[in-house]
Scaffold this active site. Structure first.
Site, PDB file in Angstrom:
ATOM      1  N   GLY A  60       0.834  -1.212   0.000  1.00  0.00           N
ATOM      2  CA  GLY A  60       0.000   0.000   0.000  1.00  0.00           C
ATOM      3  C   GLY A  60       0.861   1.252   0.000  1.00  0.00           C
ATOM      4  O   GLY A  60       0.560   2.238  -0.684  1.00  0.00           O
TER       5      GLY A  60
ATOM      6  N   GLU B   8      11.384   0.223  -6.114  1.00  0.00           N
ATOM      7  CA  GLU B   8       9.925   0.279  -5.948  1.00  0.00           C
ATOM      8  C   GLU B   8       9.197  -0.510  -7.031  1.00  0.00           C
ATOM      9  O   GLU B   8       8.239  -0.041  -7.644  1.00  0.00           O
ATOM     10  CB  GLU B   8       9.452   1.733  -5.909  1.00  0.00           C
ATOM     11  CG  GLU B   8      10.275   2.510  -4.892  1.00  0.00           C
ATOM     12  CD  GLU B   8       9.481   3.509  -4.109  1.00  0.00           C
ATOM     13  OE1 GLU B   8       8.252   3.451  -4.180  1.00  0.00           O
ATOM     14  OE2 GLU B   8      10.099   4.321  -3.427  1.00  0.00           O
TER      15      GLU B   8
ATOM     16  N   ARG C 290       5.081   4.891  -5.754  1.00  0.00           N
ATOM     17  CA  ARG C 290       5.205   4.704  -7.204  1.00  0.00           C
ATOM     18  C   ARG C 290       4.417   5.764  -7.959  1.00  0.00           C
ATOM     19  O   ARG C 290       4.823   6.203  -9.045  1.00  0.00           O
ATOM     20  CB  ARG C 290       4.678   3.315  -7.592  1.00  0.00           C
ATOM     21  CG  ARG C 290       5.566   2.199  -7.118  1.00  0.00           C
ATOM     22  CD  ARG C 290       4.844   0.866  -7.176  1.00  0.00           C
ATOM     23  NE  ARG C 290       5.704  -0.218  -6.702  1.00  0.00           N
ATOM     24  CZ  ARG C 290       5.262  -1.432  -6.405  1.00  0.00           C
ATOM     25  NH1 ARG C 290       3.979  -1.724  -6.544  1.00  0.00           N
ATOM     26  NH2 ARG C 290       6.091  -2.355  -5.987  1.00  0.00           N
TER      27      ARG C 290
END
Lengths: 246, 392
Positions: free
Chosen positions: B245, B371, B251
């Site tokens: 989350g 990420e 991102r």
């Protein structure tokens, strides 16, 4: 101190200036407007003066339509306490000065800032006109200011030196570069600006005294010509026949 | 020292899709970056040092958690505002944006979303101002794309937890005051825990010799029997969806951020091509240079549209993980391509620190991997459209 800062909006400095087909006004399509950089110095200095003494208010005033409100909001985000917009087109310097003088007359400001000029029309007249209409002392193009009690000490750059002027409040100054570093709004300022008062007032009782007959773009720059230092005849011939300065 | 004359391309007049407040914040951050970071960034990147003195300014300009609520000292702004701030920071340097997006999305966001009210009040205001800095520990030496395999763990010792393990590739680790660490409990369930600098057995060795994100500090987190108070456990989340989350939020910021890096490369290349003359005319007159520039501005316009739409979806809480993956993957790839094209337009000058191109290009090599790697994001899209996971 209770300070008024006069703010106008001008085309962003990177704007490519064009005019309407009748050459009587700026073509504003696609133009980004910013706070006149000299006015930004006035806002910043007004805030700094009050921060030094820990009190007072800074009001900004603009003559213009609703399209000026984003820039008014920016002035509030920089830290001004409240704002006034006179809802009219700023047609000429006298009209603008009289609107501001009309408003300021009843407000008992200790100090009024303008920019030394707006960077679009570069008239540089509004500050002097407001001072005259309100019968206030006026020091223009200032690079430093301190206020102690009722006495302002103001510095101006003059040819070959610096002039230090003492003046008693209330008075009006116009800001020149070097007065301060313009303040950049921070997040807290932007958040609080949402709810700061912005009063809109109708224009009242004044007329414009000038009319723009025509705008003209400057001639495009011509290229540089290099001439052999041994060929003075060619230089003279070009200065005479082409540049027509001899 | 380079004067920063950046002008943002806006080929499709996308400014008209933004509110006045969006533009005020973006322009303020841009002005602040030009004044405070642009003059020093090249020097810090060359020296591989993070300019710590800018942290307070980053806090004031609103770079830390701008979309979290104002009652915790944050901006209370929308997701597009967050994106625009990331864009402006990365326009200068991906390392600076990384510092801010780790703080906002990976440290403040989980404390806000999964933390107790006491934790929110204790940490968020200080993190928003930059008084405290944080980092995020998920990736481990042996677990990158497969974070669920993590071995970092904690045991319940009655009055405290005992934390052991190690995390790697952690932005902000060397100077962070706190770390949000993801670790398994004795039942093997993933939980978030806040570790504070100074706790015995907790160290943060710096990762040296990076060729990328040189102006950002990266390190490891090492936990050797660290006693963590029980109140430091994030109570309201369990499992991998916790860290994932956070990564959705980060991102999203990356997808916006790299638009900034791409715009900087394009703006620099356009100006250079108009000023650099060969064969008696600016190199911008040549078709091959125009092709590069035209394709660059086309891609930037598409990137801008993608993140703007993603921002409106995220404002409505409708942006899916897969949609965010697509934007992160696409925009980083295009930014890398734009940096390479811009490098060529700059000729030899493009490899020097006189221009930002090579720094952006090297930074983006990290951004394409962290990420969620480029490949994993593609497989997330693949899984989303087929219903079949190709990576598990």
């Amino acid at each position: 101190m209770k300070i008024l800062v006069c703010v106008s909006q001008v085309p962003d400095t990177t704007t490519k200036i064009t005019f309407t087909p009748d050459n009587k006004s700026l073509n504003t399509a696609g133009v980004q407007f910013i706070i006149n950089p000299y006015d930004e110095l006035g806002i910043t200095k007004a805030l700094e003066l009050n921060e030094q003494t820990g009190g007072g208010t800074v009001t900004v005033i603009t003559i213009g339509g609703v399209d000026t409100e984003p820039n008014i909001r920016k002035a509030l985000a920089m830290g001004a306490d409240d704002a006034v917009r006179i809802d009219a087109e700023p047609t000429d310097a006298f009209f603008v000065a009289q609107q501001i003088a009309n408003y300021a007359a009843s407000q008992n400001f200790d100090l009024i800032f303008t920019g030394r000029e707006s960077i679009d029309y570069n008239g540089g007249q509004v500050g002097g006109m407001i001072a005259e209409l309100m019968n206030l002392p006026h020091v223009n193009v200032i690079t430093a200011i301190t206020v102690n009690g009722n006495t302002g000490t103001v510095e101006r750059d003059i040819d070959g030196g610096r002039e230090v002027v003492e003046v008693t409040t209330p008075f009006l100054v116009s800001a020149q570069k070097d007065l301060c570093e313009p303040r950049i709004p921070n997040m807290r300022g932007i958040m609080t600006a949402r709810t700061k008062p912005l009063q809109v007032i109708a224009a009242n009782g004044s007329e414009k005294r000038t009319e723009v007959a025509q705008f003209q773009a400057p001639a495009p720059k011509s290229g540089v010509k290099f001439i052999d230092p041994n060929n003075m005849d060619e230089l003279v011939s070009l200065l005479h026949n082409e540049a027509k300065v001899l | 020292m380079r004067t920063d004359n950046f002008e943002a391309p806006d080929y499709y007049l996308l400014d008209e899709l933004l509110t006045d407040e969006h533009k005020l914040i973006r322009d303020s951050v841009r002005a602040w970056v030009k004044k405070e970071i642009s003059p020093i960034i090249e020097d810090y990147a060359q020296r591989a040092e993070f300019p710590r003195h800018i942290i307070k300014g980053l806090g004031e300009i609103g770079a830390f958690g701008p979309a979290l609520p104002a009652e915790y000292g944050c901006g209370g702004m929308d997701q597009i505002t967050y994106g625009l701030i990331m864009q402006e920071l990365e326009r200068c340097d991906s390392g600076i944006r990384s510092t801010a997006s780790v703080q906002g999305s990976l440290v403040m966001y989980p404390i806000y979303k999964y933390g107790s009210e006491e934790q929110r009040k204790k940490y968020l205001p200080k993190l928003a101002s930059g008084e405290w800095m944080g980092c995020f520990g998920l990736t481990e030496p042996d677990h990158g794309s497969n974070p669920g395999g993590m071995t970092t763990n904690y045991k319940d010792m009655g009055d405290h937890y005992l934390l052991n393990g190690a995390k790697m590739w952690i932005s902000n680790a060397p100077f962070a005051d706190i770390a949000v660490v993801w670790a398994k409990n004795e039942e093997g369930r993933i939980k978030g825990i806040i570790v504070e600098r100074g706790m015995e057995g907790f160290s943060t060795p710096e990762t040296h010799n990076k060729w990328s994100l040189r102006a950002s500090a990266t390190g490891e987190l090492v936990f050797d029997n660290v006693k963590v108070p029980k109140e430091n456990l994030l109570p309201n989340i369990e499992g991998l969806k916790g860290p994932l989350g956070c990564l959705d939020s980060a991102r999203f910021g990356i997808a916006w951020g790299v638009v900034g890096a791409a715009m900087d490369c394009y703006d620099s290349a356009l100006k250079y091509s108009l000023q650099r003359e060969q064969f008696g005319k600016p190199i911008a007159s040549f078709q091959l240079q125009q092709k590069k520039l035209a394709e660059m501005v086309t891609e930037i316009t598409k990137m801008q549209l993608l993140v703007w739409r993603l921002g409106t979806l995220k404002n409505d809480d409708r942006a899916s993980t897969a949609q965010i993956s697509m934007a992160k993957r696409n925009n980083v790839e295009k930014a890398m391509w734009i940096a390479r094209e811009a490098r060529q337009i700059h000729g030899g000058m493009g490899i020097t620190g006189e221009y930002p191109i090579m720094r952006h290009m090297m930074n983006l090599e990290s951004v394409v991997t962290y990420e969620g790697t480029h490949d994993i994001h593609l497989l997330i899209t693949g899984m989303d459209i087929t219903g079949i996971s190709a990576f598990r």
